[in-house]
Scaffold this active site. Structure first.
Site, short mmCIF file in Angstrom:
data_model
loop_
_atom_site.label_atom_id
_atom_site.label_comp_id
_atom_site.label_asym_id
_atom_site.label_seq_id
_atom_site.Cartn_x
_atom_site.Cartn_y
_atom_site.Cartn_z
N LYS A 89 0.84 -1.20 0.00
CA LYS A 89 0.00 0.00 0.00
C LYS A 89 0.87 1.25 0.00
CE LYS A 89 -4.03 -0.18 2.30
NZ LYS A 89 -4.96 -0.20 3.43
N THR A 141 -12.90 4.11 15.12
CA THR A 141 -14.10 4.02 15.94
C THR A 141 -13.85 3.05 17.09
OG1 THR A 141 -15.45 4.43 14.00
CG2 THR A 141 -16.56 3.43 15.90
N ARG A 162 -18.33 9.34 4.81
CA ARG A 162 -18.98 8.21 4.16
C ARG A 162 -18.08 7.76 3.00
NH1 ARG A 162 -24.05 11.76 2.76
NH2 ARG A 162 -22.30 13.19 2.64
N LYS A 185 -19.99 8.44 18.39
CA LYS A 185 -19.79 7.79 17.09
C LYS A 185 -20.60 6.50 17.01
CE LYS A 185 -18.16 6.45 13.20
NZ LYS A 185 -18.55 7.01 11.93
N CYS A 231 -18.41 -0.53 8.72
CA CYS A 231 -18.76 0.17 9.96
C CYS A 231 -20.02 -0.33 10.65
CB CYS A 231 -18.86 1.66 9.68
SG CYS A 231 -17.27 2.35 9.24
N LYS A 243 -20.19 -4.00 12.42
CA LYS A 243 -19.31 -4.21 13.59
C LYS A 243 -19.59 -3.17 14.68
CE LYS A 243 -15.21 -1.47 12.39
NZ LYS A 243 -15.52 -0.35 13.26
P1 NAD Z 1 -8.93 -0.04 6.70
O1 NAD Z 1 -8.83 -1.52 6.92
O2 NAD Z 1 -9.31 0.47 5.36
O3 NAD Z 1 -7.54 0.64 7.10
C1 NAD Z 1 -6.81 0.33 8.25
C2 NAD Z 1 -5.34 0.47 7.89
O4 NAD Z 1 -4.57 0.38 9.08
C3 NAD Z 1 -4.81 -0.62 6.96
O5 NAD Z 1 -4.16 -0.02 5.85
C4 NAD Z 1 -3.83 -1.41 7.84
O6 NAD Z 1 -2.74 -1.94 7.08
C5 NAD Z 1 -3.37 -0.34 8.79
N1 NAD Z 1 -2.83 -0.82 10.07
C6 NAD Z 1 -3.37 -1.69 10.94
N2 NAD Z 1 -2.59 -1.83 12.02
C7 NAD Z 1 -1.53 -1.02 11.84
C8 NAD Z 1 -0.38 -0.71 12.60
N3 NAD Z 1 -0.19 -1.24 13.81
N4 NAD Z 1 0.52 0.16 12.10
C9 NAD Z 1 0.33 0.72 10.90
N5 NAD Z 1 -0.75 0.48 10.12
C10 NAD Z 1 -1.66 -0.38 10.60
O7 NAD Z 1 -9.95 0.48 7.81
P2 NAD Z 1 -10.82 1.82 7.71
O8 NAD Z 1 -12.06 1.56 6.92
O9 NAD Z 1 -9.94 2.94 7.31
O10 NAD Z 1 -11.27 1.97 9.23
C11 NAD Z 1 -10.34 2.45 10.21
C12 NAD Z 1 -11.13 2.86 11.44
O11 NAD Z 1 -11.98 3.97 11.10
C13 NAD Z 1 -12.06 1.79 11.99
O12 NAD Z 1 -12.11 1.92 13.39
C14 NAD Z 1 -13.40 2.16 11.40
O13 NAD Z 1 -14.47 1.70 12.18
C15 NAD Z 1 -13.34 3.67 11.41
N6 NAD Z 1 -14.20 4.32 10.42
C16 NAD Z 1 -14.30 3.81 9.17
C17 NAD Z 1 -15.11 4.47 8.23
C18 NAD Z 1 -15.27 3.92 6.84
O14 NAD Z 1 -16.15 4.41 6.13
N7 NAD Z 1 -14.46 2.96 6.41
C19 NAD Z 1 -15.80 5.64 8.59
C20 NAD Z 1 -15.65 6.14 9.88
C21 NAD Z 1 -14.85 5.47 10.80
#
Ligand code: NAD
Length: 479
Positions: free
Chosen positions: A57, A143, A175, A228, A284, A287
Site C-alpha cells: 500500500k 471508531t 462516508r 460515534k 462500519c 461491527k
Molecule cells: P482499513 O482496513 O481500510 O484501514 C486500516 C489500515 O490500518 C490498513 O491499511 C492497515 O494496514 C493499517 N494498520 C493496521 N494496524 C496497523 C499498525 N499497527 N501500524 C500501521 N498500520 C496499521 O480500515 P478503515 O475503513 O480505514 O477503518 C479504520 C477505522 O476507522 C475503523 O475503526 C473504522 O471503524 C473507522 N471508520 C471507518 C469508516 C469507513 O467508512 N471505512 C468511517 C468512519 C470510521
C-alpha cells in the site's frame, strides 16, 4: 477538566479566520479513513506522513496511486505529494519522531463475541510512544468503544513515563464514496479531550475549516467516543425500520417508497437512510452495532433494540433470496446475475457487502451466480463459486433472473430492451428500488422490488387473465 458528558462549546468562531501554522502530523493506518485524513490535512496546510504496516500500500501511495476507489482521492494525493506536504512510510522510526499530532486510524474489527478488537489501536499507541521525541497529541480517529482513551493513555505512559501525552477522541463521520467531500465539508467536527491545551491544539489543526464556519463540537472523551457508536447505531436503525416497513407493505399491498417519502417529509424524521432494500453492509455499521451492544452489556445495560436492528438487516437479504425463489421456483442450476457487488455505490469496498452475502446464499442453494460491478475488479476470491463478468450485458447473458444489489447511478440507464433480449427469462429483482415499475412492465419484465407490489409483464397478465376467462387492458394502453 471537562466531564459529565456536556458539550462544552460549539464553534464556528464567529467567522474570524484564525492564523494557522501548518503542523507536523503523522497518521497511522492509511486505509479508507486514514488516507482521506492524510490528504485532507495536507490540503488544510499541514505536513503529513502516512504510516502503514502494509508495504504494498505504501509503495503505491509513494508513487501517487490510490489503493482503493474514492472520488477525488487521487487528485488530492498527487497534489499533496507534489507540494511536498505528503509522504508515506512503513518505518515508524523515521515517520514518528518530532510530530506534534499523531492520528490513529487503524482497523477495529469485531471479535467473535462482537466486541471491538482494539489490538491494532494498542500497537499503534505503543509505537507512537516508543518513537516520540517530545509531547504529542495522540488522536483516536478509529471508531472505538467509550473508555478506550483510558487504555491508550495507559499504554503510552507504560512505554514512556518521561513524556506527557495528550489523548483526544476525534471520531470520523465520513462516508465511503464521499470521503473527500465529507472531510472538507463536514457536518460537524467532534473533539473529545480533557485539557484546554488539547482542545486548543485541535482548534489550530482544524482552523481552516472552522474559519469557513464548519461546526466544532467539543465534549469530554467518553462522550465523543460514544457519540460515534450512537450515530452509526441510529442510522442502521433507520435502515432496518424501512426494511421492516417493506415487509409489512409487501403483505398489505402498499408501496414502501411512498410511505418513506411521507415519513421523510417530516423534518423530525428526514429522508436519509430510510431506503428499504438489501440492507446495510460495509466495514462500519455491522461491527459498530455489535461493539455498541457489547459495550452496553459490559456497562450493565441490556440494549436489545440493537440486536433487532441487525436481525432485520439479515432478514432483508433473506427476503431477496425468497423473491428469487418465488420467481424461479427451483434455484438449482439457474443462472442469477447480481448487478453491483460493492456494499454501496461510490466505492469498491466489498467488506460485509449484502451483495456478497446474497451471492453466498444463492450459491448454497446451487444457483450459478454471476456478478458485475463497475468498480469492483474481482470479488471471486471472497465467494467460492462466484463468477464475475466485466460488462453488465455479458453478466446478464442467458440469465434466468437479474438482481440489482448496489444502487450505482449508471444502473438507472440500463438498456432494458437489450437486457430483456439477452436474458433467458425477463425476471428482475430490484434490491434497491432503483428502477421504475411501470418502465419495467413496459419493457416486458416481471419485476420484484422491495416493499412494492410485484409487477408482471403484460403477456403474463394477459395469459393469466385468459386462463381465468377475463379480459384485461394493460395500463397506459388505448383500448
Ligand atoms: P482499513 O482496513 O481500510 O484501514 C486500516 C489500515 O490500518 C490498513 O491499511 C492497515 O494496514 C493499517 N494498520 C493496521 N494496524 C496497523 C499498525 N499497527 N501500524 C500501521 N498500520 C496499521 O480500515 P478503515 O475503513 O480505514 O477503518 C479504520 C477505522 O476507522 C475503523 O475503526 C473504522 O471503524 C473507522 N471508520 C471507518 C469508516 C469507513 O467508512 N471505512 C468511517 C468512519 C470510521
Amino acid at each position: 477538566m471537562y466531564g459529565n458528558g456536556k458539550v462544552k462549546r460549539v464553534l464556528p468562531l464567529n467567522g474570524q479566520r484564525p492564523t494557522t501554522e501548518g503542523m507536523d502530523i503523522a497518521v497511522i493506518g492509511t486505509g479508507h479513513v486514514g488516507l482521506p485524513t492524510c490528504v485532507t490535512l495536507g490540503a488544510l496546510g499541514h505536513t503529513v506522513t502516512g504510516l502503514d504496516e502494509d508495504a504494498q500500500k505504501i509503495e503505491l501511495l509513494q508513487a501517487g496511486s490510490v489503493p482503493f476507489f474514492e472520488p477525488g482521492l487521487e487528485e488530492l494525493l498527487c497534489q499533496g505529494i507534489s507540494q511536498g506536504r505528503l509522504t508515506f512510510s512503513v518505518d515508524a522510526e523515521t515517520a514518528l519522531p518530532g510530530k506534534d499530532v499523531v492520528f490513529i486510524c487503524v482497523g477495529t474489527p469485531a471479535r467473535e463475541d462482537g466486541s471491538a478488537n482494539l489490538l491494532a489501536v494498542e500497537t499503534a499507541a505503543r509505537t507512537v510512544a516508543r518513537f516520540a521525541t517530545g509531547p504529542v497529541v495522540v488522536v483516536e480517529k478509529s471508531t472505538v468503544p467509550a473508555g478506550t482513551a483510558h487504555w491508550v493513555r495507559r499504554a503510552l505512559a507504560q512505554e514512556r513515563p518521561d513524556i506527557r501525552f495528550q489523548v483526544v477522541s476525534n471520531p470520523e463521520f465520513l462516508r465511503e464514496g464521499q470521503a473527500i467531500e465529507d472531510s472538507l465539508h463536514p457536518d460537524r467536527i467532534l473533539v473529545g479531550a480533557d485539557s484546554l491545551a488539547a482542545f486548543e491544539k485541535m482548534r489550530q489543526l482544524y482552523a481552516p475549516l472552522l474559519s469557513e464556519g464548519y461546526q466544532l463540537i467539543e465534549t469530554d472523551i467518553e462522550t465523543a467516543e460514544l457519540s460515534k457508536h450512537a450515530c452509526n447505531a441510529f442510522l442502521a436503525m433507520k435502515i432496518s425500520f424501512a426494511n421492516a416497513l417493506a415487509r409489512i407493505c409487501e403483505r398489505a399491498g402498499a408501496d414502501v417508497t411512498a410511505v418513506t417519502r411521507v415519513m421523510g417529509a417530516d423534518a423530525r424524521i428526514g429522508h436519509m437512510f430510510l431506503a428499504a432494500g438489501l440492507g446495510y453492509g460495509g466495514y462500519c455499521f455491522p461491527k459498530d452495532l455489535q461493539a455498541f451492544h457489547r459495550l452496553a452489556a459490559g456497562l450493565g445495560y441490556d440494549f436489545p433494540l440493537l440486536e433487532e436492528v441487525a436481525r432485520i438487516n439479515d432478514e432483508a437479504v433473506e427476503a431477496v433470496v425468497q423473491k428469487v425463489e418465488d420467481a424461479l421456483w427451483n434455484l438449482e442450476n439457474k443462472r442469477v446475475t447480481l448487478l453491483g457487488l460493492a456494499f454501496k455505490p461510490g466505492t469498491n469496498d466489498t467488506r460485509f457487502s449484502p451483495a456478497l452475502i446474497l451471492a453466498r446464499r444463492l450459491i448454497e442453494k446451487k444457483s450459478h451466480v454471476v456478478g458485475y460491478d463497475p468498480q469492483v475488479p474481482d470479488a471471486t476470491s471472497q465467494v467460492p463459486g462466484l463468477e464475475q463478468a466485466h460488462d453488465l450485458y455479458a453478466a446478464a447473458e442467458g440469465a434466468d433472473c437479474v438482481v440489482l444489489c448496489t444502487d450505482w447511478p449508471e444502473f438507472r440507464a440500463i438498456d432494458l430492451w437489450r437486457l430483456r433480449n439477452i436474458m433467458a427469462y425477463p425476471v428482475f429483482v430490484d434490491g434497491r428500488n432503483l428502477l421504475d415499475p411501470e418502465q419495467m412492465r413496459a419493457a416486458g419484465f416481471t419485476y420484484y422490488s422491495t416493499g412494492r407490489p410485484v409487477v408482471q409483464d403484460y403477456q403474463f397478465e394477459i395469459a393469466s387473465a385468459e386462463a381465468e376467462g377475463e379480459q384485461i387492458v394493460p395500463q397506459g394502453r388505448a383500448t
